[in-house]
Design a protein around this motif. Structure first.
Motif, PDB file in Angstrom:
ATOM      1  N   TYR A  35       0.812  -1.216   0.000  1.00 42.34           N
ATOM      2  CA  TYR A  35       0.000   0.000   0.000  1.00 42.34           C
ATOM      3  C   TYR A  35       0.847   1.268   0.000  1.00 42.34           C
ATOM      4  O   TYR A  35       0.335   2.348  -0.295  1.00 42.34           O
ATOM      5  CB  TYR A  35      -0.997  -0.049   1.156  1.00 42.34           C
ATOM      6  CG  TYR A  35      -2.116  -1.007   0.813  1.00 42.34           C
ATOM      7  CD1 TYR A  35      -3.130  -0.620  -0.054  1.00 42.34           C
ATOM      8  CD2 TYR A  35      -2.109  -2.311   1.281  1.00 42.34           C
ATOM      9  CE1 TYR A  35      -4.132  -1.505  -0.425  1.00 42.34           C
ATOM     10  CE2 TYR A  35      -3.099  -3.210   0.916  1.00 42.34           C
ATOM     11  CZ  TYR A  35      -4.110  -2.795   0.057  1.00 42.34           C
ATOM     12  OH  TYR A  35      -5.079  -3.674  -0.330  1.00 42.34           O
ATOM     13  N   GLY A  36       2.146   1.130   0.309  1.00 42.86           N
ATOM     14  CA  GLY A  36       3.047   2.269   0.130  1.00 42.86           C
ATOM     15  C   GLY A  36       3.216   2.601  -1.347  1.00 42.86           C
ATOM     16  O   GLY A  36       3.264   3.774  -1.738  1.00 42.86           O
ATOM     17  N   ILE A  37       3.317   1.561  -2.178  1.00 40.91           N
ATOM     18  CA  ILE A  37       3.409   1.767  -3.627  1.00 40.91           C
ATOM     19  C   ILE A  37       2.126   2.402  -4.149  1.00 40.91           C
ATOM     20  O   ILE A  37       2.148   3.321  -4.978  1.00 40.91           O
ATOM     21  CB  ILE A  37       3.684   0.428  -4.350  1.00 40.91           C
ATOM     22  CG1 ILE A  37       5.074  -0.097  -3.970  1.00 40.91           C
ATOM     23  CG2 ILE A  37       3.579   0.590  -5.867  1.00 40.91           C
ATOM     24  CD1 ILE A  37       5.355  -1.501  -4.460  1.00 40.91           C
ATOM     25  N   LEU A  38       0.978   1.913  -3.645  1.00 39.73           N
ATOM     26  CA  LEU A  38      -0.308   2.497  -4.052  1.00 39.73           C
ATOM     27  C   LEU A  38      -0.384   3.975  -3.639  1.00 39.73           C
ATOM     28  O   LEU A  38      -0.779   4.835  -4.441  1.00 39.73           O
ATOM     29  CB  LEU A  38      -1.464   1.725  -3.431  1.00 39.73           C
ATOM     30  CG  LEU A  38      -2.865   2.274  -3.733  1.00 39.73           C
ATOM     31  CD1 LEU A  38      -3.203   2.110  -5.201  1.00 39.73           C
ATOM     32  CD2 LEU A  38      -3.918   1.611  -2.861  1.00 39.73           C
ATOM     33  N   GLY A  61      -8.769   2.200  -6.250  1.00 36.10           N
ATOM     34  CA  GLY A  61      -7.769   1.283  -6.796  1.00 36.10           C
ATOM     35  C   GLY A  61      -7.012   0.523  -5.730  1.00 36.10           C
ATOM     36  O   GLY A  61      -5.811   0.249  -5.874  1.00 36.10           O
ATOM     37  N   LEU A  62      -7.694   0.150  -4.645  1.00 37.11           N
ATOM     38  CA  LEU A  62      -7.025  -0.436  -3.482  1.00 37.11           C
ATOM     39  C   LEU A  62      -6.399  -1.807  -3.756  1.00 37.11           C
ATOM     40  O   LEU A  62      -5.510  -2.241  -3.018  1.00 37.11           O
ATOM     41  CB  LEU A  62      -8.013  -0.558  -2.317  1.00 37.11           C
ATOM     42  CG  LEU A  62      -8.499   0.772  -1.724  1.00 37.11           C
ATOM     43  CD1 LEU A  62      -9.565   0.532  -0.673  1.00 37.11           C
ATOM     44  CD2 LEU A  62      -7.321   1.555  -1.135  1.00 37.11           C
ATOM     45  N   LEU A  63      -6.880  -2.496  -4.798  1.00 35.43           N
ATOM     46  CA  LEU A  63      -6.334  -3.819  -5.099  1.00 35.43           C
ATOM     47  C   LEU A  63      -5.393  -3.806  -6.301  1.00 35.43           C
ATOM     48  O   LEU A  63      -4.969  -4.860  -6.758  1.00 35.43           O
ATOM     49  CB  LEU A  63      -7.489  -4.805  -5.346  1.00 35.43           C
ATOM     50  CG  LEU A  63      -8.419  -5.051  -4.152  1.00 35.43           C
ATOM     51  CD1 LEU A  63      -9.521  -6.016  -4.523  1.00 35.43           C
ATOM     52  CD2 LEU A  63      -7.635  -5.559  -2.947  1.00 35.43           C
ATOM     53  N   GLN A  64      -5.057  -2.614  -6.803  1.00 39.82           N
ATOM     54  CA  GLN A  64      -4.181  -2.530  -7.972  1.00 39.82           C
ATOM     55  C   GLN A  64      -2.805  -3.123  -7.676  1.00 39.82           C
ATOM     56  O   GLN A  64      -2.270  -3.916  -8.453  1.00 39.82           O
ATOM     57  CB  GLN A  64      -4.027  -1.075  -8.406  1.00 39.82           C
ATOM     58  CG  GLN A  64      -3.094  -0.875  -9.599  1.00 39.82           C
ATOM     59  CD  GLN A  64      -3.600  -1.567 -10.848  1.00 39.82           C
ATOM     60  OE1 GLN A  64      -4.680  -1.271 -11.322  1.00 39.82           O
ATOM     61  NE2 GLN A  64      -2.825  -2.516 -11.371  1.00 39.82           N
TER      62      GLN A  64
END
Length: 334
Positions: A35-38, A61-64
């Protein structure tokens, strides 16, 4: 502390409990990476007037990033025919293992730290330097000229900027009188070292960006020049290991910055009722946001500019900061 809990239990239970805690912590760090990348993509999108990921996993886009990880795990693992196969396989592990090992010494709160090492700061610096070997090994073992150039750039950059990085924290060591990270945090009960060591903080922040190979110091991975640099021949989960080590170091460096210069878990005096863990998380998040901001703002340097800046600018200023800190401390002691 965690180690105090382990000392109170029998040896087998001790080992199993420590192993379980380490695995849980690894998953927590992997969650940060995911989630840091997100968050990085969303912040960069916001700053550049773009939307960012918004399709996989609903509106945000939480699951991207989860989908990206699954794609990498399912992707074919290829090894070049003329590569040095044993070293090619070993290099990603050599790059990732030190990134996770350094987290053991970082005190996130007074109660949460895996190992209270007397020379915790020295341990972090020594272990983190080992990743350079994994990067160079991956570049050389790939038998690709672009990978080798990326590996050599990485070695030159990481070794060069490690010197001002280490020198920037000597002022902190002089003021706290210790290499123990808990002692350094406790020494900031009154004044955080970002105020007592502003020059050291700026040098540390710049050198840490270079150590992380992030923009504007991402020369080892310059995709427009080296088609991704030292890991160009890697695919699937092995490539993911290199990226994982980069973002775990991102986590570790932000945590170390919080410990050394932002008072760790210590609160602002009139807000002492807020728990230390929340203070650490807030300061940590601020450092992460700043590093993402750097990536969006600055253009990539040329290789010669990068090396000159490290040796001709940061190193002399770091030496001057040590001299100035020693002078000020000696004056106040007498």
């Amino acid at each position: 502390m965690i180690q105090d809990l382990l000392h109170q239990t029998p040896s087998l239970t001790n080992f199993l409990l420590f192993f379980l805690l380490a695995v849980l912590f690894l998953f927590a760090v992997l969650g940060f990476v995911t989630y840091g990348i997100l968050a990085e993509r969303k912040v960069m999108g916001f700053m550049q007037g773009r939307i960012g990921p918004n399709q996989v996993g609903g509106k945000w886009g939480l699951l991207q990033t989860v989908a990206d990880v699954l794609k990498l795990l399912l992707k074919e693992d290829t090894i070049p025919k003329l590569a040095d196969k044993p070293l090619f396989i070993l290099a990603p592990v050599m790059a990732f293992a030190p990134a996770f090992l350094v987290l053991a010494a970082i005190p996130f709160t007074k109660a949460f730290q895996f190992a209270d090492i007397g020379v915790g700061l020295l341990y972090y610096i020594a272990i983190s330097g080992l990743t350079t070997i994994g990067v160079v090994t991956g570049g050389w073992a790939s038998n690709n000229k672009y990978a080798l150039l990326g590996g050599m750039r990485a070695a030159a950059q990481m070794i060069s900027y490690e010197i001002p990085l280490v020198m920037s924290v000597i002022g902190v060591v002089l003021l706290s009188g210790s290499l123990n990270l808990n002692d350094i945090v406790d020494a900031q009960t009154g004044v955080w070292f970002i105020f007592a060591q502003p020059i050291g903080f700026l040098i540390f922040l710049i050198a840490s960006v270079a150590e992380l190979n992030r923009t504007p110091f991402d020369l080892p991975e310059a995709e427009s020049e080296l088609v991704a640099g030292y890991h160009v021949e890697y695919s699937g989960f092995r490539w993911a290991f290199f990226m994982l080590s980069e973002y775990v170091y991102f986590f570790a460096m932000a945590a170390l910055t919080t410990v050394l210069f932002l008072g760790g878990w210590h609160p602002i005096p009139f807000l002492g009722f807020i728990p230390g863990a929340i203070w650490f998380a807030l300061k940590f998040s601020l450092v992460v946001f700043t590093l993402i901001w750097f990536r969006v703002t600055f253009p990539r340097l040329r290789a010669d500019q990068l090396m000159e800046f490290g040796w001709k600018v940061l190193l002399p200023i770091a030496l001057a900061n040590i001299f100035l800190t020693a002078l000020v401390k000696g004056f106040y002691m007498h």
